[in-house]
Design an enzyme around this catalytic site. Structure first.
Site, PDB file in Angstrom:
ATOM      1  CB  SER A 196       1.879 -29.800 -16.347  1.00 15.41           C
ATOM      2  OG  SER A 196       2.692 -29.459 -17.461  1.00 15.41           O
TER       3      SER A 196
ATOM      4  CD  GLU B 188     -16.027 -42.639 -18.182  1.00 21.30           C
ATOM      5  OE1 GLU B 188     -17.300 -42.798 -17.928  1.00 21.30           O
ATOM      6  OE2 GLU B 188     -15.186 -41.762 -17.619  1.00 21.30           O
TER       7      GLU B 188
ATOM      8  CG  HIS C 249       3.043 -10.252   9.809  1.00 22.09           C
ATOM      9  ND1 HIS C 249       2.211 -11.182   9.319  1.00 22.09           N
ATOM     10  CD2 HIS C 249       3.510  -9.453   8.661  1.00 22.09           C
ATOM     11  CE1 HIS C 249       2.114 -10.831   8.043  1.00 22.09           C
ATOM     12  NE2 HIS C 249       2.857  -9.970   7.749  1.00 22.09           N
TER      13      HIS C 249
ATOM     14  CG  ASP D 151       4.893   6.177  -5.009  1.00 19.53           C
ATOM     15  OD1 ASP D 151       5.576   5.407  -4.421  1.00 19.53           O
ATOM     16  OD2 ASP D 151       5.178   6.506  -6.090  1.00 19.53           O
ATOM     17  N   GLY D 152       4.751   4.958  -1.580  1.00 21.92           N
ATOM     18  CA  GLY D 152       5.257   4.956  -0.240  1.00 21.92           C
ATOM     19  C   GLY D 152       6.631   5.561  -0.774  1.00 21.92           C
TER      20      GLY D 152
END
Length: 425
Positions: free
Chosen positions: A55, A62, A203, A278-279
């Site tokens: 939105s 104007e 962290h 891929d862990g």
């Protein structure tokens, strides 16, 4: 002049869903539509709703241009309201092309028919004086909001509207935006991951409590953590000999190296082996008893991180730890994702033992609800509420200039409110 204003009500259909859900693109195009028609832009305010919808309004000298989008339908409802000599149909044509609309409908109305109105005479000298004193800064202000929410609650951050990085990887949408309050920030699939100004909360707490409680961590495996903040903190400990980091999405690493260098500061450390892969599969194939510390630095249990919350995955993590090893995992929020929070703890208790799965709470302003957790699995006799050497831990905090973690907070983070204890029963 037959009317004071001209109002065009527009429905754009068959639009690009990706554009309809991109708040920065929508703002850019709406501002561009106004400027294309010769309008003077005063202000823009736009808001993104997660998972979809935008939105916003552009205030022009104007009058205004307003929009709401439904990306799931490829639909946008737009109001183009102008006065004076501006031709709003120029804006209409511009937006139709920008939104890649296949169909549209438009209804034009004249607003304020002059023959039905009577002009009032009144003293405007005071208002005119104030207007003369006001100086147009020559630019428009921006008020764009990014929202991370589930079906019940949300967190919104104002951001500048600038998009430094926006790539759809094979796994997720990776974006770097900027917030006036929190600096540059990383989002994955429209969820906040980290920001420059509060990343140290997360962290420091995912790394230093386990490191200082264990006291002799040499070999570390990090699953996820593509922003680099976790390995940055772990590698501050000089006794660490090797860190293996496995991140499934190389696009996250590259985005953070380029745009968040203060977080991605340790990728060149010679002790780090960085694997894009891929862990989940890596842990499955890992040598038994190989690691002192295993860190699961994943996002919420959706998309590529969903498998990081499975029993099989944590069984494989358990096997990869040595007899004194510690597992630490991003544990969700007890106020945002209660089910995932409780289910993860139940899994860890089953694997490590009822008294070997402590939970630590900490706070990140840009995570929904603010309250977040790390959950542990202790394979040996380490007491997470104590230190291998507290004096050394205190000296480390001072030497490294840590901003969130200290030894008092380390202990206190394991004190849980009663409602959290109830969740974990």
């Amino acid at each position: 002049m037959s009317a004071l204003g001209n109002h065009i009500l527009v429905e754009f259909m068959g639009c690009s869903p990706e554009i309809m859900n991109d708040v920065s693109a929508i703002e850019r195009d709406m501002v561009g539509a106004a400027q294309k028609a010769g309008a003077t832009v005063i202000n823009s305010t736009f808001h993104h709703f997660n998972p979809y919808g935008v939105s916003g309004v552009v205030v022009i000298q104007e009058s205004h241009l307003a929009i709401h989008t439904w990306p799931e339908y490829g639909y946008a409802a737009v109001d183009l309201f102008t006065c004076g000599e501006m031709d709003a149909w120029i804006s209409f044509d511009f937006l139709k092309d920008c939104f890649q609309a296949k169909n549209y409908s438009a209804l034009e109305m004249k607003r304020g028919s002059v023959n039905l109105l009577t002009r009032n005479d009144f003293d405007i000298s005071t208002m005119r004086q104030k207007a003369d004193e006001w100086v147009n800064p020559g630019m428009y202000t921006r008020n764009v909001w990014f929202t991370d929410k589930d079906e019940n609650q949300a967190l919104s951050l104002k951001y500048t509207g600038e998009v430094f990085h926006d790539v759809q990887s094979p796994y997720q949408r990776v974006r770097i935006l900027e917030s006036p309050k929190y600096g540059k920030l990383l989002t994955l699939d429209d969820m906040f991951m980290t920001t420059e100004n509060d990343e140290f909360h997360y962290h420091e707490m995912i790394s230093h409590p386990a490191m200082n409680a264990h006291g002799n961590v040499k070999n570390v495996l990090v699953i996820g953590g593509g922003d680099g903040g976790t390995v940055r903190e772990i590698l501050k400990h000089e006794g660490v000999e090797k860190v293996t980091m496995v991140e499934i999405d190389g696009e996250v690493i590259e985005a953070c190296k380029k745009h968040l260098p203060s977080i991605a500061a340790a990728f060149d450390d010679p002790r780090l082996e960085l694997i894009v892969g891929d862990g989940i599969e890596y842990v499955k194939q890992a040598e038994a008893g190989a690691y002192d510390l295993l860190v699961v630095d994943g996002s919420d249990p959706v998309g590529p991180a969903e498998g990081l919350f499975s029993v099989e995955f944590y069984q494989n993590c358990y096997n990869a730890l040595n007899e004194n090893g510690i597992l630490i995992a991003q544990g969700e929020s007890p106020k945002f994702n209660e089910n995932a929070f409780a289910e993860l703890n139940a899994t860890l208790r089953d694997l490590f033992g009822a008294d070997k799965a402590p939970v630590s709470l900490f706070y990140v302003p840009t995570y929904p609800t603010g309250m977040w957790s790390f959950q542990y699995g202790i394979k040996g006799d380490t007491n997470m509420k104590s230190f291998a050497d507290q004096a050394a831990a205190d000296a480390f905090v001072e030497e490294k200039g840590l901003r969130y973690y200290n030894t008092e907070l380390h202990i206190a983070s394991f004190a849980l409110p009663n409602f959290v204890k109830d969740l974990l029963k």
